[in-house]
Enzyme design. Structure first.
Site, PDB file in Angstrom:
ATOM      1  N   ASP A 230       0.964  -1.184  -0.109  1.00 25.03           N
ATOM      2  CA  ASP A 230      -0.016   0.015  -0.028  1.00 25.03           C
ATOM      3  C   ASP A 230       0.877   1.255   0.024  1.00 25.03           C
ATOM      4  O   ASP A 230       1.856   1.305   0.529  1.00 25.03           O
ATOM      5  CB  ASP A 230      -0.870  -0.043   1.288  1.00 25.03           C
ATOM      6  CG  ASP A 230      -2.224   0.711   1.084  1.00 25.03           C
ATOM      7  OD1 ASP A 230      -3.172   0.253   0.800  1.00 25.03           O
ATOM      8  OD2 ASP A 230      -2.231   2.015   0.814  1.00 25.03           O
TER       9      ASP A 230
ATOM     10  N   ASP B  77       4.289   2.321  -4.099  1.00 26.97           N
ATOM     11  CA  ASP B  77       3.490   3.226  -5.037  1.00 26.97           C
ATOM     12  C   ASP B  77       3.360   2.782  -6.514  1.00 26.97           C
ATOM     13  O   ASP B  77       4.429   2.485  -7.124  1.00 26.97           O
ATOM     14  CB  ASP B  77       4.212   4.485  -5.174  1.00 26.97           C
ATOM     15  CG  ASP B  77       3.559   5.667  -5.977  1.00 26.97           C
ATOM     16  OD1 ASP B  77       2.516   5.227  -6.573  1.00 26.97           O
ATOM     17  OD2 ASP B  77       3.881   6.739  -6.265  1.00 26.97           O
ATOM     18  N   VAL B  78       1.875   2.086  -6.729  1.00 26.40           N
ATOM     19  CA  VAL B  78       1.880   1.473  -7.902  1.00 26.40           C
ATOM     20  C   VAL B  78       2.139   2.143  -9.240  1.00 26.40           C
ATOM     21  O   VAL B  78       2.324   1.834 -10.450  1.00 26.40           O
ATOM     22  CB  VAL B  78       0.521   0.743  -8.047  1.00 26.40           C
ATOM     23  CG1 VAL B  78       0.305  -0.308  -6.853  1.00 26.40           C
ATOM     24  CG2 VAL B  78      -0.485   1.865  -7.873  1.00 26.40           C
TER      25      VAL B  78
ATOM     26  N   ASN C   9      -4.904  -4.448  -7.375  1.00 26.09           N
ATOM     27  CA  ASN C   9      -6.304  -3.788  -6.893  1.00 26.09           C
ATOM     28  C   ASN C   9      -6.409  -2.316  -6.243  1.00 26.09           C
ATOM     29  O   ASN C   9      -7.268  -1.843  -6.255  1.00 26.09           O
ATOM     30  CB  ASN C   9      -6.498  -4.674  -5.582  1.00 26.09           C
ATOM     31  CG  ASN C   9      -7.500  -4.709  -4.531  1.00 26.09           C
ATOM     32  OD1 ASN C   9      -8.654  -4.498  -4.993  1.00 26.09           O
ATOM     33  ND2 ASN C   9      -7.146  -3.598  -3.517  1.00 26.09           N
TER      34      ASN C   9
ATOM     35  N   TYR D  92     -13.344   8.137 -13.822  1.00 25.79           N
ATOM     36  CA  TYR D  92     -13.147   6.770 -13.040  1.00 25.79           C
ATOM     37  C   TYR D  92     -13.751   5.527 -13.910  1.00 25.79           C
ATOM     38  O   TYR D  92     -12.944   4.576 -14.200  1.00 25.79           O
ATOM     39  CB  TYR D  92     -13.980   6.582 -11.789  1.00 25.79           C
ATOM     40  CG  TYR D  92     -13.813   5.602 -10.892  1.00 25.79           C
ATOM     41  CD1 TYR D  92     -12.662   5.208 -10.219  1.00 25.79           C
ATOM     42  CD2 TYR D  92     -14.890   4.621 -10.948  1.00 25.79           C
ATOM     43  CE1 TYR D  92     -12.556   4.141  -9.320  1.00 25.79           C
ATOM     44  CE2 TYR D  92     -14.910   3.255 -10.402  1.00 25.79           C
ATOM     45  CZ  TYR D  92     -13.757   3.017  -9.420  1.00 25.79           C
ATOM     46  OH  TYR D  92     -13.815   1.896  -8.692  1.00 25.79           O
TER      47      TYR D  92
ATOM     48  N   LYS E 225     -11.461   2.212 -15.425  1.00 23.80           N
ATOM     49  CA  LYS E 225     -12.129   0.835 -15.204  1.00 23.80           C
ATOM     50  C   LYS E 225     -12.377  -0.057 -16.172  1.00 23.80           C
ATOM     51  O   LYS E 225     -12.236  -1.175 -16.467  1.00 23.80           O
ATOM     52  CB  LYS E 225     -13.378   0.749 -13.948  1.00 23.80           C
ATOM     53  CG  LYS E 225     -12.974   1.323 -12.656  1.00 23.80           C
ATOM     54  CD  LYS E 225     -11.714   0.533 -12.079  1.00 23.80           C
ATOM     55  CE  LYS E 225     -11.248   0.843 -11.060  1.00 23.80           C
ATOM     56  NZ  LYS E 225      -9.965   0.204 -10.146  1.00 23.80           N
TER      57      LYS E 225
HETATM   58  N1  LIG Z   1     -15.439  -0.095  -2.734  1.00 20.59           N
HETATM   59  C1  LIG Z   1     -16.076  -0.333  -3.728  1.00 20.59           C
HETATM   60  O1  LIG Z   1     -17.264  -0.253  -3.567  1.00 20.59           O
HETATM   61  C2  LIG Z   1     -15.575  -0.480  -5.075  1.00 20.59           C
HETATM   62  C3  LIG Z   1     -16.306  -0.696  -6.075  1.00 20.59           C
HETATM   63  C4  LIG Z   1     -15.651  -0.891  -7.356  1.00 20.59           C
HETATM   64  C5  LIG Z   1     -14.399  -1.064  -7.691  1.00 20.59           C
HETATM   65  N2  LIG Z   1     -13.457  -0.775  -6.486  1.00 20.59           N
HETATM   66  C6  LIG Z   1     -12.081  -0.951  -6.701  1.00 20.59           C
HETATM   67  O2  LIG Z   1     -11.512  -1.766  -5.882  1.00 20.59           O
HETATM   68  C7  LIG Z   1     -10.324  -1.480  -5.475  1.00 20.59           C
HETATM   69  C8  LIG Z   1      -9.950  -1.310  -3.984  1.00 20.59           C
HETATM   70  O3  LIG Z   1     -10.701  -0.156  -3.491  1.00 20.59           O
HETATM   71  P1  LIG Z   1     -11.226  -0.382  -2.063  1.00 20.59           P
HETATM   72  O4  LIG Z   1     -12.684   0.149  -2.350  1.00 20.59           O
HETATM   73  O5  LIG Z   1     -10.894  -1.145  -1.358  1.00 20.59           O
HETATM   74  O6  LIG Z   1     -10.536   1.298  -1.400  1.00 20.59           O
HETATM   75  P2  LIG Z   1      -9.615   1.378  -0.392  1.00 20.59           P
HETATM   76  O7  LIG Z   1      -9.188   2.811  -0.521  1.00 20.59           O
HETATM   77  O8  LIG Z   1      -9.790   0.757   1.075  1.00 20.59           O
HETATM   78  O9  LIG Z   1      -8.238   0.709  -1.003  1.00 20.59           O
HETATM   79  C9  LIG Z   1      -7.269   1.047  -2.033  1.00 20.59           C
HETATM   80  C10 LIG Z   1      -5.996   1.127  -1.223  1.00 20.59           C
HETATM   81  O10 LIG Z   1      -5.096   1.455  -2.083  1.00 20.59           O
HETATM   82  C11 LIG Z   1      -4.158   2.197  -1.737  1.00 20.59           C
HETATM   83  N3  LIG Z   1      -3.428   3.331  -2.859  1.00 20.59           N
HETATM   84  C12 LIG Z   1      -3.929   4.303  -3.061  1.00 20.59           C
HETATM   85  N4  LIG Z   1      -2.894   4.799  -4.145  1.00 20.59           N
HETATM   86  C13 LIG Z   1      -2.268   3.857  -4.190  1.00 20.59           C
HETATM   87  C14 LIG Z   1      -0.511   3.907  -5.030  1.00 20.59           C
HETATM   88  N5  LIG Z   1      -0.439   4.788  -5.691  1.00 20.59           N
HETATM   89  N6  LIG Z   1      -0.115   2.584  -4.659  1.00 20.59           N
HETATM   90  C15 LIG Z   1      -0.299   1.777  -3.788  1.00 20.59           C
HETATM   91  N7  LIG Z   1      -1.505   1.673  -2.900  1.00 20.59           N
HETATM   92  C16 LIG Z   1      -2.294   2.562  -3.172  1.00 20.59           C
HETATM   93  C17 LIG Z   1      -4.996   3.124  -0.699  1.00 20.59           C
HETATM   94  O11 LIG Z   1      -3.943   3.735   0.566  1.00 20.59           O
HETATM   95  C18 LIG Z   1      -5.977   2.063  -0.039  1.00 20.59           C
HETATM   96  O12 LIG Z   1      -5.429   1.390   0.982  1.00 20.59           O
HETATM   97  C19 LIG Z   1      -9.870  -0.154  -6.077  1.00 20.59           C
HETATM   98  O13 LIG Z   1      -9.329  -0.292  -7.690  1.00 20.59           O
HETATM   99  C20 LIG Z   1     -11.512   0.422  -6.510  1.00 20.59           C
HETATM  100  O14 LIG Z   1     -11.437   1.121  -7.694  1.00 20.59           O
HETATM  101  C21 LIG Z   1     -14.043  -0.419  -5.109  1.00 20.59           C
END
Ligand SMILES: NC(=O)c1ccc[n+]([C@@H]2O[C@H](COP(=O)([O-])OP(=O)(O)OC[C@H]3O[C@@H](n4cnc5c(N)ncnc54)[C@H](O)[C@@H]3O)[C@@H](O)[C@H]2O)c1
Length: 266
Positions: free
Chosen positions: A36, A59-60, A86, A152, A156
């Site tokens: 993360d 940092d991805v 992810n 966004y 996706k």
């Molecule tokens: N939660 C939802 O309802 C939902 C729905 C559809 C898709 N998603 C997707 O699921 C994935 C996870 O999201 P989530 O909802 O668990 O959110 P989240 O914010 O809990 O998790 C995402 C994590 O990515 C980390 N992050 C941000 N920038 C980063 C970087 N540059 N390098 C490494 N890590 C980084 C953040 O610190 C965070 O902990 C994302 O790709 C999101 O688009 C989420």
């Protein structure tokens, strides 16, 4: 693939869906590394999940950071069998002209460039080993656009398209690719998005959020069975059918009347 004892690398695992995926792989006896941008988030989840889960800062968007993470995982638990791209961010719901170029560049960098960097770093060795699996997190918005969520949505759709294309490239080498299309799921991101809403609406939306570990278990099944699409929220089916019907209906006669046609690959 039997995931027991396999090495799993999950980006953005410091909460929400990434942590849910980690939890599900640990349930199956896999060796998991979560990364993360926020190391404290990853460390807290690694401690909660247990099973020797490794937490790394990452940092991805940075090739150098990817190289460091790869080296650290290999040194501490071994070569990566399953890569879960992810990490992702969202943007505020706004008409697209209110999204700044900086916001657009940032969401593209994390959600798309990050996935590109992860895939391209691990694909050569997975091909050489003739084993491995990549899971890329798209979204329900990777099948269905959402007004006021255009940038966004673009990221996706990009993740879904990229993933289907590399599945074709990797299939001859016995390497699998899956796409996760979450709907509303409990996470920092989804809960943060509700900040400005009235409490009653917040409570109603919170009641519709799936718990992340169930998405994780669906991911594990997809890796075990080498399934392309991971749909965790089937309530989106009618909307998707309506969208596809509109697209199918646009397939009529060729625009050029004497056009011979044929796909390049046919
Ligand atoms: N939660 C939802 O309802 C939902 C729905 C559809 C898709 N998603 C997707 O699921 C994935 C996870 O999201 P989530 O909802 O668990 O959110 P989240 O914010 O809990 O998790 C995402 C994590 O990515 C980390 N992050 C941000 N920038 C980063 C970087 N540059 N390098 C490494 N890590 C980084 C953040 O610190 C965070 O902990 C994302 O790709 C999101 O688009 C989420």
């Amino acid at each position: 693939m039997n995931v027991t004892n396999k090495v799993i690398l999950i980006t953005g695992g410091g909460g929400g869906i990434g942590a849910g995926i980690a939890e599900a792989f640990v349930e199956k006896g896999a060796q998991v590394a979560i990364t993360d941008i926020n190391l404290a988030y990853a460390q807290a989840e690694a401690e909660r999940i247990g099973g020797g889960t490794l937490a790394l800062q990452h940092d991805v968007t940075s090739p150098e950071s990817w190289a460091e993470v790869k080296a650290a995982v290999e040194a501490q638990i071994g070569p990566v069998d399953v890569l879960c791209n992810n990490a992702g961010i969202s943007l505020p719901f706004k008409p697209m002209e209110e999204i700044t170029l900086d916001q657009f560049n940032r969401v593209m960098a994390i959600n798309v460039r990050g996935v590109f960097l992860g895939c391209t770093l691990f694909m050569p060795e997975m091909k050489a080993r003739k084993s491995g699996h990549i899971v890329n997190t798209s979204s329900a918005n990777g099948m269905m656009p959402h007004g006021t969520f255009a940038a966004y949505t673009a990221t996706k759709f990009a993740v879904a398209g990229l993933s289907e294309a590399i599945r074709m490239e990797l299939e001859p080498f016995g390497v699998g690719v899956s796409i996760l299309y979450p709907g509303l799921t409990r996470s920092r991101m989804s809960e943060g998005q509700m900040h400005d809403l009235p409490d009653a609406i917040k409570a109603a939306i919170a009641g519709k959020m799936m718990e992340p570990v169930w998405l994780g278990r669906a991911v594990v099944r997809a890796v075990e069975n080498n399934e392309l699409h991971i749909v965790t929220h089937p309530d989106h089916l009618d909307a998707l059918k309506a969208r596809m019907d509109t697209l199918y209906a646009a397939f009529g006669e060729p625009a050029q009347p004497d056009f011979a046609g044929g796909r390049i690959n046919d």
